[in-house]
Design an enzyme around this catalytic site. Structure first.
Site, mmCIF file in Angstrom:
data_model
loop_
_atom_site.group_PDB
_atom_site.id
_atom_site.type_symbol
_atom_site.label_atom_id
_atom_site.label_comp_id
_atom_site.label_asym_id
_atom_site.label_seq_id
_atom_site.Cartn_x
_atom_site.Cartn_y
_atom_site.Cartn_z
ATOM 1 N N HIS A 11 0.853 -1.110 0.161
ATOM 2 C CA HIS A 11 0.008 0.071 0.059
ATOM 3 C C HIS A 11 0.876 1.308 -0.042
ATOM 4 O O HIS A 11 2.194 1.411 0.589
ATOM 5 C CB HIS A 11 -0.761 0.142 1.182
ATOM 6 C CG HIS A 11 -0.166 0.059 2.613
ATOM 7 N ND1 HIS A 11 0.144 1.121 3.140
ATOM 8 C CD2 HIS A 11 0.092 -0.745 3.336
ATOM 9 C CE1 HIS A 11 1.007 0.853 4.209
ATOM 10 N NE2 HIS A 11 0.825 -0.413 4.206
ATOM 11 N N GLU A 89 -1.739 -6.984 7.304
ATOM 12 C CA GLU A 89 -0.275 -6.309 7.933
ATOM 13 C C GLU A 89 -0.033 -7.594 9.175
ATOM 14 O O GLU A 89 -1.067 -8.098 9.639
ATOM 15 C CB GLU A 89 -0.154 -4.992 8.454
ATOM 16 C CG GLU A 89 1.256 -4.737 9.017
ATOM 17 C CD GLU A 89 2.148 -5.120 8.150
ATOM 18 O OE1 GLU A 89 2.725 -6.241 8.051
ATOM 19 O OE2 GLU A 89 2.961 -3.999 7.728
#
Length: 250
Positions: A11, A89
């Site tokens: 990202h 994550e």
């Protein structure tokens, strides 16, 4: 025979990346810089002639919004997308929300480096009554107690990322579909370690920059033969170095 390719993209910079805070499963959005990075990643892919048949991402908005921007630049906003928590994550436990440099000042650069980049070392756990515990979030309502992390090492992250790769993503690639995965620094490090058979010391030094497409090329047996970033090599190296320096005391 055409070369089979996979595109991975971390990202764009998030608001907490900008503030140098441990993020983990906290659902923070992209910063303005991150939105620009995501758009630029899409433009790079467009310039190189990439197009996709399917996309994967996590259930965290910084990865989702990055993917949206990339697909928008490719004029592929219609593309089917599968979102999975298994691409989230790494969970940073009780460190989530803390400033990385301030944490390094308190515990030392080496301890923070091990927490951030060590293979089997877990940050301090969250308690289950902590508001940051994912069991309080409705998007994880279907997960079992065992699947809800209070903290994670990279090794534990691999335990969810790699099965998702082998059981879900890879079969789609083997069927001939062109795939892009928008995820996070550590979920992508987990996948890179597996694909490239990296050792624990080697993965410790791998830092994936935000918003830069990472391309894998595979042979006929779907074994990696090449890995490279798209973009200016010096700029990418500087971004990766900046990621490494986030966990150092000022």
């Amino acid at each position: 025979m055409a070369v089979t390719k996979l595109v991975l993209v971390r990202h764009g910079e998030s608001q907490w990346n900008n503030e140098n805070r441990f993020t983990g499963w906290y659902d923070v959005d992209l910063s303005e810089k991150g939105r620009s990075e995501a758009k630029a990643a899409g433009q790079l892919l467009k310039d190189e002639g990439f197009a996709f048949d399917f996309a994967y991402t996590s259930v965290l908005k910084r990865a989702i919004h990055t993917l949206w921007s990339v697909l928008d630049e490719l004029d592929q906003a219609w593309l089917p997308v599968e979102k999975s928590w298994k691409l989230n994550e790494r969970h940073y436990g009780a460190l989530q929300g803390l400033n990385k440099a301030e944490t390094a000042e308190k515990y030392g650069d080496e301890q923070v480096k091990q927490w951030r980049r060590g293979f089997a070392i877990t940050p301090p756990e969250l308690t289950r009554d902590d508001e940051r515990f994912p069991g309080h979030d409705p998007r994880y309502a279907s997960l079992s107690d065992k699947e809800l992390p209070q903290t994670e090492s990279l090794a534990l992250t691999i335990e969810r990322v790699v099965p998702y790769w082998t059981e879900t993503i890879l079969p789609r690639i083997k069927s001939g579909e062109r795939v892009i995965v928008a995820a996070h620094g550590n979920s992508l490090r987990a996948l890179v370690k597996y694909l490239d058979n990296m050792g624990e010391d080697e993965i410790l030094e791998l830092n994936i920059p935000t918003g830069v497409p990472l391309v894998y090329e595979f042979d006929e047996n779907f074994k990696p033969i090449k890995r490279y970033y798209l973009g200016n090599a010096d700029e990418i190296a500087a971004k990766a170095a900046a990621v490494a320096n986030q966990g150092k005391a000022k």
